[in-house]
Design a protein around this motif. Structure first.
Motif, PDB file in Angstrom:
ATOM      1  N   VAL A  58      49.903  21.776  40.049  1.00 50.24           N
ATOM      2  CA  VAL A  58      50.225  21.072  41.249  1.00 50.24           C
ATOM      3  C   VAL A  58      49.144  21.024  42.123  1.00 50.24           C
ATOM      4  O   VAL A  58      48.497  20.370  43.395  1.00 50.24           O
ATOM      5  N   LEU A  59      49.488  23.271  42.510  1.00 48.67           N
ATOM      6  CA  LEU A  59      48.625  23.433  44.294  1.00 48.67           C
ATOM      7  C   LEU A  59      47.771  23.307  43.503  1.00 48.67           C
ATOM      8  O   LEU A  59      46.633  23.177  45.217  1.00 48.67           O
ATOM      9  N   ALA A  60      46.806  23.324  42.463  1.00 45.99           N
ATOM     10  CA  ALA A  60      45.275  23.443  42.963  1.00 45.99           C
ATOM     11  C   ALA A  60      44.494  21.646  43.371  1.00 45.99           C
ATOM     12  O   ALA A  60      43.729  22.145  43.990  1.00 45.99           O
ATOM     13  N   ALA A  69      43.257  21.861  32.358  1.00 45.00           N
ATOM     14  CA  ALA A  69      43.809  21.398  31.612  1.00 45.00           C
ATOM     15  C   ALA A  69      43.647  20.809  29.641  1.00 45.00           C
ATOM     16  O   ALA A  69      44.465  21.091  29.161  1.00 45.00           O
ATOM     17  N   PHE A  70      43.228  20.891  29.424  1.00 45.75           N
ATOM     18  CA  PHE A  70      42.429  20.678  27.841  1.00 45.75           C
ATOM     19  C   PHE A  70      42.186  22.131  27.389  1.00 45.75           C
ATOM     20  O   PHE A  70      42.217  21.907  26.079  1.00 45.75           O
ATOM     21  N   ILE A  71      41.813  23.321  27.871  1.00 44.26           N
ATOM     22  CA  ILE A  71      41.995  24.305  27.636  1.00 44.26           C
ATOM     23  C   ILE A  71      43.702  24.827  26.847  1.00 44.26           C
ATOM     24  O   ILE A  71      43.738  25.836  25.681  1.00 44.26           O
ATOM     25  N   VAL A  72      44.451  24.726  28.495  1.00 46.61           N
ATOM     26  CA  VAL A  72      45.660  25.073  28.087  1.00 46.61           C
ATOM     27  C   VAL A  72      46.331  24.022  27.663  1.00 46.61           C
ATOM     28  O   VAL A  72      46.728  24.045  26.376  1.00 46.61           O
ATOM     29  N   ALA A 236      40.853  13.125  32.449  1.00 50.12           N
ATOM     30  CA  ALA A 236      40.184  14.499  33.081  1.00 50.12           C
ATOM     31  C   ALA A 236      40.003  14.365  34.436  1.00 50.12           C
ATOM     32  O   ALA A 236      39.476  15.229  34.417  1.00 50.12           O
ATOM     33  N   GLY A 237      39.801  12.563  34.827  1.00 48.04           N
ATOM     34  CA  GLY A 237      40.237  12.708  35.263  1.00 48.04           C
ATOM     35  C   GLY A 237      41.157  12.284  36.770  1.00 48.04           C
ATOM     36  O   GLY A 237      40.149  12.073  38.241  1.00 48.04           O
ATOM     37  N   SER A 238      41.964  12.750  36.826  1.00 54.18           N
ATOM     38  CA  SER A 238      43.181  12.889  37.781  1.00 54.18           C
ATOM     39  C   SER A 238      44.287  13.466  37.871  1.00 54.18           C
ATOM     40  O   SER A 238      44.108  14.027  36.721  1.00 54.18           O
ATOM     41  N   LEU A 239      44.865  14.383  38.044  1.00 57.00           N
ATOM     42  CA  LEU A 239      45.582  14.888  38.679  1.00 57.00           C
ATOM     43  C   LEU A 239      46.656  14.976  37.010  1.00 57.00           C
ATOM     44  O   LEU A 239      47.671  15.324  36.695  1.00 57.00           O
TER      45      LEU A 239
END
Length: 267
Positions: A58-60, A69-72, A236-239
């Motif tokens: 969120v902070l990033a 995000a996919f890696i996590v 993949a395209g949004s927070l």
């Protein structure tokens, strides 16, 4: 942004409090108490780690890489699968060991009933239960058989060997007959084994349901592609997509782990 951060932190805190405050699953199978680590510890650590990761996302903001995000999410799922596979291997080993212990006690009781001496009965039992091979080696060199049985009892599914060790030591010290005790241990282990099998059958549907629910997000993604929605663009395209992806992976993983903890064999 501040409201989102506060919401994520609150959600993580509530999850940690619920896990800390949850009561230990009731014992579905009565047996001697054995020291074990708290089943909540790993879930709490995982929840805190995931919460920190989500807050970092969120902070990033928009600088956060879409692939991270996919890696996590992939790391959470992979870790959960590895844990489940390892747990399954351990449970199968425990089941195999338990059956060997029951067979060994039954064979020993039968041998002793026919007049065999304990040393010979143990040797014959080891032929049907390779788990007892170290005790035969200790017997051959004049070692402490009871101590060897006690050491083996620490292995998964071998708790019954502790009773065998106590009976063996008592037989050595007092000269009392070992056959009645071996028969009692064998009958007790057979009864407990039947209860475990019944319990596994009753909990199989719960485990299957939890795994089915964990796989539904994948089905949802597939259905999205079938209607040309391309959900990966959103993920993949949004927070918000990043948070949904990590949140879904986290909830699915925690659900699977928690179900396994509630239905664990040694509870």
């Amino acid at each position: 942004m501040t409201g989102t951060v506060a919401f994520v932190i609150s959600l993580t805190t509530v999850a940690g409090v619920l896990l800390l405050g949850s009561s230990r699953p009731s014992r579905l199978l009565a047996g001697p108490a054995r020291p074990s680590t708290s089943p909540h510890r790993h879930l709490i650590m995982g929840t805190v780690a995931v919460g920190i990761g989500v807050v970092a996302v969120v902070l990033a903001g928009e600088l956060f890489s879409k692939w991270l995000a996919f890696i996590v999410a992939g790391g959470e799922i992979t870790g959960t699968v590895i844990w489940l596979v390892s747990r399954g291997v351990t449970q199968r080993r425990a089941t195999s060991n338990e059956r060997q212990v029951i067979r060994a006690c039954s064979v020993m009781a039968g041998q002793l009933d026919t007049g065999e001496i304990p040393a010979r009965a143990l040797t014959v039992a080891a032929e049907d239960a390779p788990l007892l091979t170290p005790t035969v080696g200790a017997l051959a060199v004049g070692g402490d058989v009871a101590a060897e049985l006690t050491a083996l009892a620490n292995q998964p599914g071998c708790a019954g060997l502790a009773d065998m060790a106590r009976g063996w030591r008592l037989c050595e010290r007092t000269g009392m007959p070992l056959a009645p005790l071996m028969r009692q241990v064998a009958d007790s282990l057979i009864q407990l084994g039947d209860i475990r099998e019944q319990r596994r059958a009753e909990l199989a549907s719960s485990r299957s349901t939890s795994r089915l629910l964990a796989g539904l997000p994948v089905v949802g993604l597939g259905m999205g592609f079938l209607v040309s929605a391309n959900p990966l663009d959103f993920l993949a395209g949004s927070l918000a997509g990043h948070l949904c992806l990590i949140g879904a992976a986290t909830l699915a993983s925690v659900g699977l782990i928690w179900t396994e903890v509630l239905t664990r064999e040694d509870s």
